[in-house]
Design an enzyme around this catalytic site. Structure first.
Site, PDB file in Angstrom:
ATOM      1  N   HIS A 107      35.880  90.181  40.043  1.00  0.00           N
ATOM      2  CA  HIS A 107      35.686  90.855  38.755  1.00  0.00           C
ATOM      3  C   HIS A 107      34.610  91.914  38.983  1.00  0.00           C
ATOM      4  O   HIS A 107      33.720  91.730  39.824  1.00  0.00           O
ATOM      5  CB  HIS A 107      35.137  89.917  37.689  1.00  0.00           C
ATOM      6  CG  HIS A 107      35.978  88.729  37.360  1.00  0.00           C
ATOM      7  ND1 HIS A 107      35.940  87.573  38.068  1.00  0.00           N
ATOM      8  CD2 HIS A 107      36.856  88.522  36.348  1.00  0.00           C
ATOM      9  CE1 HIS A 107      36.771  86.697  37.521  1.00  0.00           C
ATOM     10  NE2 HIS A 107      37.335  87.245  36.476  1.00  0.00           N
ATOM     11  N   ASP A 110      31.150  90.552  39.088  1.00  0.00           N
ATOM     12  CA  ASP A 110      30.808  89.668  40.214  1.00  0.00           C
ATOM     13  C   ASP A 110      30.059  90.427  41.307  1.00  0.00           C
ATOM     14  O   ASP A 110      29.200  89.862  41.988  1.00  0.00           O
ATOM     15  CB  ASP A 110      32.068  89.095  40.891  1.00  0.00           C
ATOM     16  CG  ASP A 110      32.950  88.321  39.939  1.00  0.00           C
ATOM     17  OD1 ASP A 110      32.447  87.842  38.919  1.00  0.00           O
ATOM     18  OD2 ASP A 110      34.159  88.200  40.246  1.00  0.00           O
TER      19      ASP A 110
HETATM   20  C1  XUL Z   1      39.853  81.713  34.155  1.00  0.00           C
HETATM   21  C2  XUL Z   1      40.492  82.388  35.284  1.00  0.00           C
HETATM   22  C3  XUL Z   1      39.911  83.705  35.682  1.00  0.00           C
HETATM   23  C4  XUL Z   1      40.920  84.694  36.149  1.00  0.00           C
HETATM   24  C5  XUL Z   1      40.350  86.065  36.436  1.00  0.00           C
HETATM   25  O1  XUL Z   1      40.428  80.514  33.792  1.00  0.00           O
HETATM   26  O2  XUL Z   1      41.397  81.877  35.883  1.00  0.00           O
HETATM   27  O3  XUL Z   1      38.953  83.467  36.662  1.00  0.00           O
HETATM   28  O4  XUL Z   1      41.550  84.266  37.310  1.00  0.00           O
HETATM   29  O5  XUL Z   1      39.682  86.600  35.363  1.00  0.00           O
END
Ligand code: XUL
Ligand code: CO
Length: 442
Positions: A107, A110
């Site tokens: 993300h 992150d």
């Molecule tokens: C949350 C989830 C996230 C997504 C990316 O449950 O799976 O980490 O994979 O935003």
């Protein structure tokens, strides 16, 4: 001495993880994952395309709603956001290379702290992505997918693309534009949308129809922007029924496929199926994989497992061979992933606090998938599994059954064909035989 010299390498006690075969008693070795081994003419590495997720492995400190994080993260040291971000990235690339893997997923938040505002965040992303480019080249590591975190900051408490306030939607747009720019700059192969807060807490204050239309409009804008800026990869939607919202619009694979079809997005978007999200939707992982594969939309998976007793998203590392073998049978039969791979969206338990635990967790998950791939391949080539499945439908292969499939029969024809019904036979579904067959090959 600066912090970098003091702490690196971060994982001092662990060297490069190598394949040592099933008889090895070295906990820091692969028993089944041998990246270059051919399975059906394709290397294991190319079948599985493992990715480490940045958030769980390098950002998660083990905190939960009842307590703060006990996990030491030496890479969090540094006087500025930039310095901390570089340290974290050093740790990430050291870890990924020691595992011998090719991919990571991230993300925006992150890889560097957001800072004061979205403009500052944009500048910081430019800074850290320059560094990521260097690290990727040095370690021969690539981005499987990037994404924007549109759920943690309080500004998104009522949603991001589906927020009832247009001003928040615009902010989400700015954040996604920056995350797309970063993903494209890093040659990211895919881009994910997980709609954590795209849903509602109460229908009493929600215009669901309008919110879903906004989500579709937003996805079209993101897709158009990325395509205009050279992104050739696939967009993935990651279904999840609930948590953090009571109801998420991307509920499960079928719901998402209906949405993509309704809003004309199926050419660019496929699905990223996560094990623990499937089970939260009261489906098996295999069910969600099959629904996606049947629509030619099995893009990628987020690998983890839930807990049979707890109802929430526990995001544990995968270990269950019986379940993974069933999953690999579907993935193999679908011809693999469309653009994606296997991202470990999984976290250590709160009380796993040694730096080495991160290795044990990944080695276990990687080996479990590699083993499931080998078993599924054996079932597919040596057993009567596929012939049995096919023969269950053999009455449709010719004669009246084939006419039915080809739309040549009416309801009256069916009544005439069945006559008084006396020729019907009882045909067993042989479920237990098949369940045992899986176990036999494990
Ligand atoms: C949350 C989830 C996230 C997504 C990316 O449950 O799976 O980490 O994979 O935003
Ligand atoms: Co996920």
């Amino acid at each position: 001495m600066n912090t970098l010299e003091k702490t690196q390498p971060y994982f001092k006690n662990v060297g490069k993880i190598k394949f040592e075969g099933p008889d090895s008693d070295n906990p820091f070795a692969y028993r089944y994952y041998n990246g270059q081994q051919l399975v059906r003419g394709k290397t294991m590495e190319d079948h599985l395309r493992f990715a480490v997720s940045y958030w769980h492995s390098f950002c998660g400190d083990g905190s939960d709603p009842f307590g703060w994080g006990p996990r030491p993260m030496p890479w969090n040291e540094g006087n500025t956001a930039e310095e901390r971000a570089k340290n974290k990235m050093d740790a990430a690339f050291e870890f990924i290379s020691k595992l011998g893997l090719t991919y990571y997923c991230f993300h925006d938040v992150d890889i560097i702290d957001e800072g004061e505002n979205i403009l500052e965040f944009g500048k910081r992303l430019e800074f850290i992505s320059d560094y990521a480019l260097e690290k990727q080249a040095e370690h021969k590591v690539k981005v499987l997918w990037g994404t924007a975190n549109l759920f943690s900051h309080p500004r998104y408490m009522n949603g991001a693309a589906t927020n009832p306030d247009f001003n928040v939607v615009a902010h989400a747009g700015a954040q996604v534009r920056n995350a797309l720019d970063t993903t494209i700059k890093l040659s990211g192969e895919n881009y994910v949308f997980w709609g954590g807060r795209e849903g509602y807490m109460s229908l009493l204050n929600t215009d669901m129809k309008r919110e879903k239309e906004h989500l579709a409009r937003f996805l079209h804008m993101a897709k158009d922007y990325a395509r205009n800026n050279g992104f050739e990869g696939t967009f993935f939607i990651e279904p999840k029924p609930a948590e953090p919202t009571k109801h998420q619009y991307d509920y499960d694979a079928s719901t998402v496929l209906g949405f993509l079809r309704e809003f004309n997005l199926l050419d660019d978007f496929k699905l990223n199926i996560e094990v623990n999200h499937a089970t939260l939707a009261l489906h098996t992982f295999e069910h969600e994989l099959q629904v996606s594969a049947d629509a030619n939309a099995l893009g990628s998976i987020d690998a983890n497992r839930g807990d049979y007793q707890n109802g929430w998203d526990t995001d544990q590392f995968p270990v269950d061979l019986y379940e993974l073998t069933q999953a690999m049978l579907i993935i193999l039969n679908a011809g693999g992933f469309q653009g994606g791979g296997i991202n470990f969206d999984a976290k250590l338990r709160r009380n796993s606090t040694d730096l080495e635990d991160l290795f044990h967790a990944h080695i276990g998950g990687i080996d479990a998938f590699a083993r499931a791939l080998l078993i599924a391949d054996k079932i597919a080539t040596d057993s009567d599994y596929y012939p049995l499945l096919k023969s269950r439908y053999s009455t449709f292969d010719e004669g009246k059954g084939a006419d039915f499939e080809n739309g040549k029969l009416s309801l009256e024809d069916l009544a005439e064909i069945t006559g008084d019904g006396s020729h019907l036979q009882q045909i067993s579904g042989r479920q237990e035989y098949l369940e045992n067959l899986i176990n036999r090959y494990i």
